[in-house]
Design an enzyme around this catalytic site. Sequence first.
Site, PDB file in Angstrom:
ATOM      1  N   LYS A 259      18.752  -4.055 -45.898  1.00  0.00           N
ATOM      2  CA  LYS A 259      18.322  -4.368 -44.527  1.00  0.00           C
ATOM      3  C   LYS A 259      18.352  -5.885 -44.318  1.00  0.00           C
ATOM      4  CE  LYS A 259      14.208  -4.209 -41.475  1.00  0.00           C
ATOM      5  NZ  LYS A 259      12.827  -3.705 -41.293  1.00  0.00           N
ATOM      6  N   ASP A 264      12.166 -10.336 -37.358  1.00  0.00           N
ATOM      7  CA  ASP A 264      11.699  -9.130 -36.676  1.00  0.00           C
ATOM      8  C   ASP A 264      10.493  -9.456 -35.795  1.00  0.00           C
ATOM      9  OD1 ASP A 264      11.044  -6.593 -35.858  1.00  0.00           O
ATOM     10  OD2 ASP A 264      10.384  -5.874 -37.836  1.00  0.00           O
ATOM     11  N   LYS A 271       5.355  -7.535 -31.850  1.00  0.00           N
ATOM     12  CA  LYS A 271       4.319  -7.598 -32.878  1.00  0.00           C
ATOM     13  C   LYS A 271       3.227  -8.576 -32.474  1.00  0.00           C
ATOM     14  CE  LYS A 271       7.247  -6.713 -36.937  1.00  0.00           C
ATOM     15  NZ  LYS A 271       6.547  -5.503 -37.432  1.00  0.00           N
ATOM     16  N   ASP A 282      12.265 -10.241 -43.397  1.00  0.00           N
ATOM     17  CA  ASP A 282      12.720  -8.880 -43.115  1.00  0.00           C
ATOM     18  C   ASP A 282      14.186  -8.669 -43.523  1.00  0.00           C
ATOM     19  OD1 ASP A 282      11.849  -6.386 -42.401  1.00  0.00           O
ATOM     20  OD2 ASP A 282      12.244  -6.631 -40.252  1.00  0.00           O
ATOM     21  N   ASP A 341      10.152  -1.629 -32.609  1.00  0.00           N
ATOM     22  CA  ASP A 341       9.782  -2.286 -33.865  1.00  0.00           C
ATOM     23  C   ASP A 341      10.192  -1.446 -35.078  1.00  0.00           C
ATOM     24  OD1 ASP A 341       8.779  -4.234 -35.494  1.00  0.00           O
ATOM     25  OD2 ASP A 341       6.657  -3.754 -35.137  1.00  0.00           O
ATOM     26  N   GLU A 343      13.050  -0.883 -36.157  1.00  0.00           N
ATOM     27  CA  GLU A 343      14.459  -1.261 -36.020  1.00  0.00           C
ATOM     28  C   GLU A 343      15.232  -1.162 -37.333  1.00  0.00           C
ATOM     29  OE1 GLU A 343      12.157  -3.350 -36.731  1.00  0.00           O
ATOM     30  OE2 GLU A 343      13.107  -4.515 -38.315  1.00  0.00           O
ATOM     31  N   ARG A 345      15.410   1.125 -39.660  1.00  0.00           N
ATOM     32  CA  ARG A 345      16.095   2.406 -39.819  1.00  0.00           C
ATOM     33  C   ARG A 345      17.284   2.528 -38.870  1.00  0.00           C
ATOM     34  NH1 ARG A 345      10.511   5.381 -38.451  1.00  0.00           N
ATOM     35  NH2 ARG A 345       9.771   3.423 -39.339  1.00  0.00           N
TER      36      ARG A 345
HETATM   37  N1  BES Z   1       9.789  -5.051 -40.874  1.00  0.00           N
HETATM   38  C1  BES Z   1       8.787  -4.146 -40.457  1.00  0.00           C
HETATM   39  C2  BES Z   1       7.988  -3.576 -41.626  1.00  0.00           C
HETATM   40  C3  BES Z   1       6.962  -4.497 -42.246  1.00  0.00           C
HETATM   41  C4  BES Z   1       5.765  -4.756 -41.617  1.00  0.00           C
HETATM   42  C5  BES Z   1       7.183  -5.021 -43.488  1.00  0.00           C
HETATM   43  C6  BES Z   1       4.828  -5.559 -42.209  1.00  0.00           C
HETATM   44  C7  BES Z   1       6.232  -5.818 -44.095  1.00  0.00           C
HETATM   45  C8  BES Z   1       5.056  -6.086 -43.453  1.00  0.00           C
HETATM   46  C9  BES Z   1       9.426  -2.972 -39.733  1.00  0.00           C
HETATM   47  O1  BES Z   1      10.547  -3.252 -38.997  1.00  0.00           O
HETATM   48  C10 BES Z   1       8.394  -2.445 -38.803  1.00  0.00           C
HETATM   49  O2  BES Z   1       8.040  -3.159 -37.905  1.00  0.00           O
HETATM   50  N2  BES Z   1       7.940  -1.218 -39.015  1.00  0.00           N
HETATM   51  C11 BES Z   1       6.929  -0.635 -38.220  1.00  0.00           C
HETATM   52  C12 BES Z   1       7.303   0.796 -37.991  1.00  0.00           C
HETATM   53  C13 BES Z   1       6.442   1.490 -36.971  1.00  0.00           C
HETATM   54  C14 BES Z   1       6.713   0.919 -35.592  1.00  0.00           C
HETATM   55  C15 BES Z   1       6.740   2.966 -37.008  1.00  0.00           C
HETATM   56  C16 BES Z   1       5.604  -0.745 -38.950  1.00  0.00           C
HETATM   57  O3  BES Z   1       5.584  -0.598 -40.179  1.00  0.00           O
HETATM   58  O4  BES Z   1       4.602  -1.026 -38.303  1.00  0.00           O
HETATM   59 ZN    ZN Z   2      11.635  -4.883 -39.619  1.00  0.00          ZN
HETATM   60 MN    MN Z   3      10.056  -3.914 -37.049  1.00  0.00          MN
END
Ligand code: BES
Ligand code: ZN
Ligand code: MN
Length: 500
Positions: A259, A264, A271, A282, A341, A343, A345
Amino acid sequence: MNFDLLISDLNSTARQGSDALLVLLPDGHKPDQAAKDELSALVAQALKAGDIQTQAGKLLALYKPSQAKANRVLLAGIGAGTPRLVRQAVAGALGALRSGSPALKKLTICFAGTPAAGSVRAAVLAVADASYVYTTTKSKAEARGLARVTLAVPKSVAKETVQDEFQRATATVVGVELAKEWANRPANHATPTHLGTAAQALAKLPRITCQVLGPKEVAKLKMGSFMAVAQGSQEPLRFIVLHYKGAAPSQAPTVLVGKGITFDTGGISIKPAGEMDEMKYDMGGAASVLGTFRALAELQPAINVVGLIPSCENMPDGGAIKPGDVVTSMSGQTIEILNTDAEGRLILCDALSYAERFKPAAVVDMATLTGACVIALGAVRSGLFSTSDELAQRLLAAGESAQDLAWRMPLDDEYAEGLKSNFADVANIAGRAAGAVTAAKFLQRFTDKFPWAHLDIAGTAWKGGAAKGATGRPVGLLLEFLLGQAASPVKGRKTASAKA
Ligand code: BES
Ligand code: ZN
Ligand code: MN
């Protein structure tokens, strides 16, 4: 930083000039009775008097023993001598040595007893980790002081095994440090374009070739899901394809997918501000692909590897995707984007579809995918999901052996319930429960054609807080896994159900 391996006893090791000599003492260490040298005698005395214990973490500093060509000699207990304890002891000792002056330039680490399998590697990795400094975007940065590290092991070792382990360790360090460098760079110094250039630089190394695709080529491939994430940013996307060719073209490659979200923000589902800077990390999965290729070039194993990096920013501008938008992925499956968010996947699914063309022996993706995985496993183990028990076992074992741990998580079909959509084939999020698993279930829909594993490295790719910085994980795990593939490729029988 340069590493040397020396097969020699404590006495002759001590006569090698260095700024500091670190002596690692395992439980039950019996100083060589025949050795009449001063240092061995001091160690024996200190052990007898109980002034140094061999428990991991115990330290005793000696100052200028006359026969040692080092101002500082530090004795450190390593307990049972397992790689984990050696790593902890060496990290602790480096902390103690660094706080002394003058700056440590040349260090010798001496195993007083025969090192257990994996502990030479653990020592090498711990020294590299403790002495790493990030300098790229500082105007007056002090570079890493430590320039030369000698690892000394007694003559009782199995020479070839320890040499092989030492080589893996130094190759891992080179790979880990490339991964750290790219992950640590701020997002304005590590754009998708920059990552493309970094990948192209790797193609100067033996057996590596690289192709970097831009928006037009990606559109032609119909990667509608990947393109949807990139459309909210001014920075053009890149799709990086790396090849390491170490075996006959007829041999099916292992594909690594990383990835590469270089920042992000969350997009329109933005966020919160706190710690958002950490979302420069990220692209930790992408960095681990670059680092692993760098390490492969060092070791040149007889194996074929493909590296795929979908890279873009996730930003919220006027052209950005909106919650509820439906996009068509390269596989033809339509996706309802309920949360912009989620994104990672969305870019990975198209890269997984692209991987099919290589008829891979196995595909492993690495992604800082979910905050839920951080809640589940913290910073100790990466989350491992796989449709193949054999692949999962190999990755877990590689992680153990490289001290880059993972933990297997489930993929039961019931977890995919929440991904149902009224407006597309699948939604990109499910409810709050089991967020790391539902993300993996989403990805699984794009992996019908090959044995697949997914490493959620959201908790392990970087450290927050005062010691904020990239870890270079899971380069160690991946390299160890690939070297195992070179010895005997995974059979690739699927063991979990294929589709949600
Ligand atoms: N890059 C983030 C995941 C992340 C968050 C990694 C905090 C490390 C620390 C990812 O893109 C994300 O934002 N995932 C969301 C998914 C949710 C919206 C289903 C998450 O984990 O909150
Ligand atoms: Zn992310
Ligand atoms: Mn995200």
